[in-house]
Structure formats: C-alpha cells, structure tokens
Design a protein around this motif. Structure first.
Motif, short mmCIF file in Angstrom:
data_model
loop_
_atom_site.label_atom_id
_atom_site.label_comp_id
_atom_site.label_asym_id
_atom_site.label_seq_id
_atom_site.Cartn_x
_atom_site.Cartn_y
_atom_site.Cartn_z
N TYR C 148 -3.04 7.49 -5.73
CA TYR C 148 -1.60 7.61 -5.93
C TYR C 148 -1.01 8.60 -4.93
CZ TYR C 148 2.82 7.52 -8.40
OH TYR C 148 4.14 7.35 -8.70
N ALA C 149 -1.54 9.81 -4.93
CA ALA C 149 -1.00 10.82 -4.04
C ALA C 149 -1.47 10.61 -2.60
CB ALA C 149 -1.39 12.21 -4.53
N THR C 150 -2.66 10.06 -2.42
CA THR C 150 -3.21 9.91 -1.08
C THR C 150 -2.36 9.01 -0.17
OG1 THR C 150 -5.42 10.30 -1.96
CG2 THR C 150 -5.28 9.36 0.23
N PRO C 151 -1.95 7.81 -0.62
CA PRO C 151 -1.09 7.00 0.25
C PRO C 151 0.20 7.74 0.61
CG PRO C 151 -1.88 5.69 -1.60
CD PRO C 151 -2.31 7.10 -1.85
N ALA C 152 0.79 8.46 -0.36
CA ALA C 152 2.02 9.20 -0.09
C ALA C 152 1.77 10.26 0.98
CB ALA C 152 2.53 9.84 -1.38
N LEU C 153 0.63 10.93 0.89
CA LEU C 153 0.30 11.97 1.89
C LEU C 153 0.14 11.36 3.27
CD1 LEU C 153 -0.51 14.97 2.47
CD2 LEU C 153 -2.86 14.22 2.22
N ILE C 180 2.59 3.82 3.09
CA ILE C 180 2.41 4.21 1.69
C ILE C 180 2.20 2.98 0.82
CG2 ILE C 180 3.47 5.33 -0.31
CD1 ILE C 180 5.00 7.12 1.61
N ILE C 181 3.12 2.00 0.95
CA ILE C 181 3.06 0.81 0.08
C ILE C 181 1.78 0.02 0.32
CG2 ILE C 181 4.13 -1.42 -0.43
CD1 ILE C 181 6.84 -0.13 0.05
N SER C 182 1.47 -0.25 1.60
CA SER C 182 0.33 -1.13 1.86
C SER C 182 -1.00 -0.46 1.46
CB SER C 182 0.30 -1.55 3.34
OG SER C 182 0.34 -0.41 4.16
N LEU C 185 -1.24 -0.58 -2.35
CA LEU C 185 -1.51 -1.95 -2.83
C LEU C 185 -2.96 -2.32 -2.56
CD1 LEU C 185 1.71 -4.03 -2.11
CD2 LEU C 185 1.09 -2.59 -4.06
N LEU C 186 -3.43 -1.99 -1.35
CA LEU C 186 -4.83 -2.28 -1.01
C LEU C 186 -5.76 -1.57 -2.00
CD1 LEU C 186 -4.89 -2.03 2.89
CD2 LEU C 186 -5.41 -4.05 1.47
N ALA C 187 -5.43 -0.31 -2.31
CA ALA C 187 -6.27 0.47 -3.22
C ALA C 187 -6.33 -0.18 -4.60
CB ALA C 187 -5.75 1.90 -3.32
N ILE C 188 -5.15 -0.67 -5.07
CA ILE C 188 -5.12 -1.30 -6.40
C ILE C 188 -5.92 -2.60 -6.40
CG2 ILE C 188 -3.61 -2.42 -8.10
CD1 ILE C 188 -1.42 -0.43 -7.27
N HIS C 189 -5.73 -3.41 -5.35
CA HIS C 189 -6.35 -4.73 -5.34
C HIS C 189 -7.84 -4.71 -5.06
CE1 HIS C 189 -3.22 -7.65 -6.10
NE2 HIS C 189 -2.40 -6.69 -5.65
#
Lengths: 207, 207, 207
Positions: C148-153, C180-182, C185-189
């Motif tokens: 969660y925080a990592t993509p934002a960083l 951030i978004i991609s 999303l990659l992390a979730i999928h």
C-alpha cells in the motif's frame, strides 16, 4: 541538550511504532511509515495546536531522518530480541517522559503559562502513542490498568514548579523526566494503583 | 450568552467522556484526561481548521478548568447514578447541539459563508464525541442506527436561515439548539428512521 | 489540470467513504458525511501541517460540493453494483495516487524541499483512507498484506526526480500517478510481496 533529548524521544517512539506494527504481517516500508508517524505525531499535534510554524520536522529534517533510521534499525533487530513486548512498555515510557518535558519547554518558550504547558506536555507525550495504538488496533496504553497519565502529570507539575521557583537550576528537566520514568516503572513492577475510591471498577458496578 | 452556552457544552461533553471512560478499569486521572480531551477536542479541531488563534482553551483557561471540574465531579457522582448509559446519549445530544450552533457562530464571526459554517458546525459537534468513541473503543454514535447527523444538519440549516433572513431575531441560536435536541430525542424514543430507500441495509444486500 | 485531478481524487475518496459506510446500517446523511470527511480529510491534514490557509475546501467550495454530490450519487448506485468490495480497493488506489502527487505539488509550490514533499504526499494520500477506516472500524488498508505505502513511495520519488531533473517535462505528475496505480494493481493481482527478510511475520516469530 533539549535538542538531543527530543531526538532520543523520537528514537524511542519510532522503535515502539515498529514493534507495534511488527505484530501484523506488514512489509518494511509500511512498518517504517508507522514508526515515523508515531515518532512525529505527538509533536506535530503540539505544533499545530500551539501554532508553532513551521512544524518541527519541516523546520529541521534531522528529526525525520532520525525517525526513519531508528525505524529501519528496529525492523532488523526486532526479530532477534525476544521478550520484545516487555521492552515495549519501557521504551514507550522513556519516549513519553522525554516528549512531555520537551513539549512543556516548547510551550513555555512560546509564551504560554504553566497550566497550558502542563496540558500540552500531557497531550504531546500521550498522543504519539495513542495514534500508534489506534492505527494498529491495539488497546491504548492510557486505557490500561497501569498508571500512565498520572506519572506524566506528576513529572510535568514538578518540572513546572522547579522552572518557576528555581530559575538558576539547570536540571529541572532531568527531575521531571526521572520522576515520570521512575514512577511509571514502580507502578508496573509493584502493581501500584489508586485506592478503590479513586478508580471506577466495572465489577463493583455489576455486583 | 454564547460564552455560557459554550461552557455548558464543555460540561456536557466532559461528562460523557468520563462516563465512556468509566466502563474500563481506569484511574481518576486518566478518566479526567479523557473527559477533558472529549470536551476540548471538537473545538480544538474547529480552531485549527479555521486558523482561529490562539486555540480557545489557550486564549481562555476557564474552559479547561470547567472541563476538569466537570470531569472530577462526574467521576464521583457516576457510581451513584444507575441507568447512566441511558443518560449518556441525552447528555451527548445536549453537548452536540450546543457545539454545533456555537461553532457556526464562531465560523460566521470569522467571516466564513453559511455553507462553510454549517459544515464546521457538524464537524465540531460530532468530532469531540468521535474522538471519545475511537479512543475508548466504543462504536461511534454516528455509525449507530439512530439519527445522529441529521438533527444536527437540520438545526444548523435552520440557524443559518434565521441568521441570514431575520437579522434582528436574537433567539436564532435557541431555535437551532432546540431543533437538534428535540428531533434527536424524538428519533430515539419513537424509533424514527429514514424510509428504506434512504438507508443502506446489509440484510437487503445479502438477501 | 492539477485542479481537475484534485477533483477526481475527491470523487474517488468520497465514493470509498460511502462504500465503507454502507456496510453498516446507516442513513443517507451520515453516509454522505462520512464520504465528505474521507474526501476532504487528507487534504485538510495536509493544509494544517503545511499551514496553507485557508484550508482548500474553505478557499474553494467546489471541492465540498463535488464530494457531497459524489457521495449522494454513490449512495443510490451502490446497491445495484455487485462485487462492490472488489471495486473498493481500485477506487481507493486511484484516489490515493492522485492525492499523493497533488499534495506533493502543493507542498513544493509552498516552498518545501523534496524530502518534505514526499512525506506530505504519503501522509495526504494515506490519511484520508486511514480516517475512513478508523471511523468505520475497518482494518486500515495500510496494515493489510498487500503493498500500500510502497507504490505511493515509489511514485512520489519518481515524481520528485522528474520534477527536479526534467524542468520542461509537463507529464511528470502522470508518470507518478501511473507508477502508483500500476504497481499497486500488479501487487494485488500477482500477489507481489517483499522477500521474507523485508517483512515481519508473526508465525515465524512463534515457530
């Protein structure tokens, strides 16, 4: 001196944030962020209420980096330290004591009176840990059965008295910090508690 | 007048903070601190958002002492009052109504328009209790099934209309407060609720 | 452009606030209020910490009305959309990405350096959702196992680098948001996660 004390408090709260976060399956960056928020949260609330601008960690980035480094170091050390939860309340006590007294010094230096500075000390000392506990879903230490706010209040009042009546005495802050820490440690170890008429007990209510 | 209304709101929220805290095995000072935070929290958030400096309880220490004395008095009285939890929602309603209207007056006196003042009234009226509920782990009253935000909105809009269109009318605040309190009490007693299409019901979703 | 991006972020967070609230038996106005608080909360905390006055939604009421209209529209649509909880994390990701980058732009425009602006971006992007999750009693997404925080960083650092070293490049914000978004999303999928030595696992501790 006050400056380095503040840094020590930052380190202590950053460490407790990491320990609190570490019990949930989180990754290193989320954990570090939680440590940083715990370390900087109380002081940020203090600066916003007192309108002390810019906020301390924007004015001096050292605080932010110290919090980040302390959090990362804790992350890697925390696995090798057993009984970490026992340490948790000691480190939290240490940080809370330092933050209470340094917040009082800041409030006084901004021209506030002693009553306001005592309340700002309590709010600053307690709110960083509160934020940590609410965000990680732990029961806030303030709500626990052990003395938490009382040692902070006693130390804050002692510091206010010493600061007011012994102007030349340079170790007033030390007396304040030592009072908070020793009183809380005694309370934890000897199960000190208020007499029954100064606590509210659910069982009593139901019985 | 507005001043004494504010004080009454402080007393009401301080009392609810103590009642909410009293259900956990806490000591007198932690409980008083929670009462003070509940009483001063909503107004502090209001003053920080509106940038009204200094924060009201720093500008006038009377608020702080009233909150402390109300909390201590409640602590000793609360054991002798049975059905305290029934009283809790009434006192909360009373404080919420007073805070909503006084916050609107403050926002308007600082030169904000009616839309901003209505939202600030809602935020101030609700956030003190929210803070109390989050800190003590209760379910926030806002999330309950009873009307909570709706009476505050109606009273706030009524006050805004009266203030705008009847400049000479001095009891606009009283109409606002009375509307909030009476509508919420009616909702609690007669189980008033929105029609089905204005609520979201989980069962409906699952069925 | 930045202005409309901010509006899109407001809409996204308002929608997630309504979805989060909708799982409890609440009425339309309480739900809308929660949507508005979620949408405006992160930016309000940002403006209070950066001392940017007046707060953005007081300076420009459009933000407030957009949040209200988005919340009302979501309330009526949410029943007809199945698998709403799956959508929830996507909309939250979208709003979080927009808020992170727009907060960085605001912090930079106020004269802060890149380190402060990265932290303000993270705080703004995450705190609106945090507020929503704490108020509705959900487990904050930050504490979840997904990135969660990592993509934002990463997005924030990329934006800071592009802004610093490619002054003429107008789509730096787009690169930041897209990263951030991609990444999230990659992390979730694909269930991306940090290697074991960069996470703290309870089971490991107990075993």
């Amino acid at each position: 001196m006050v400056y380095y004390l503040g840094m020590l408090g930052i380190v202590a709260f950053s460490v407790t944030g990491v320990i609190a976060a570490g019990k949930r399956n989180m990754d290193i960056f989320s954990i570090v962020l939680l440590g940083v928020v715990t370390a900087l949260g109380g002081g940020t609330i203090r600066d916003m209420i007192l309108d002390s601008r810019p906020v301390f960690w924007i004015a001096d980035l050292t605080y932010l980096w110290v919090a980040i480094i302390a959090a990362i170091a804790t992350f890697f050390c925390v696995r090798s330290v057993s009984r970490i939860l026992k340490l948790f309340i000691y480190i939290d006590t240490f940080g809370m004591a330092l933050f209470t007294i340094t917040a009082m010094q800041k409030a006084l230096s901004l021209g506030n009176n002693y009553t306001v500075s005592v309340l700002m000390g309590l709010i600053t000392g307690i709110s960083g840990g509160m934020l940590r506990d609410v965000l990680t879903g732990r029961m806030p230490l303030l709500l626990g059965r052990e003395f938490y706010a009382t040692p902070a209040l006693l130390g804050a009042i002692l510091y206010a008295l010493l600061d007011q009546f012994t102007p030349g005495f340079n170790s007033a802050w030390l007396c304040g910090v030592a009072t908070i820490i020793s009183f809380r440690l005694l309370a934890i170890h000897y199960n000190l508690y208020y007499p029954r008429w100064l606590t509210y007990n659910c069982d009593e209510d139901q019985g």
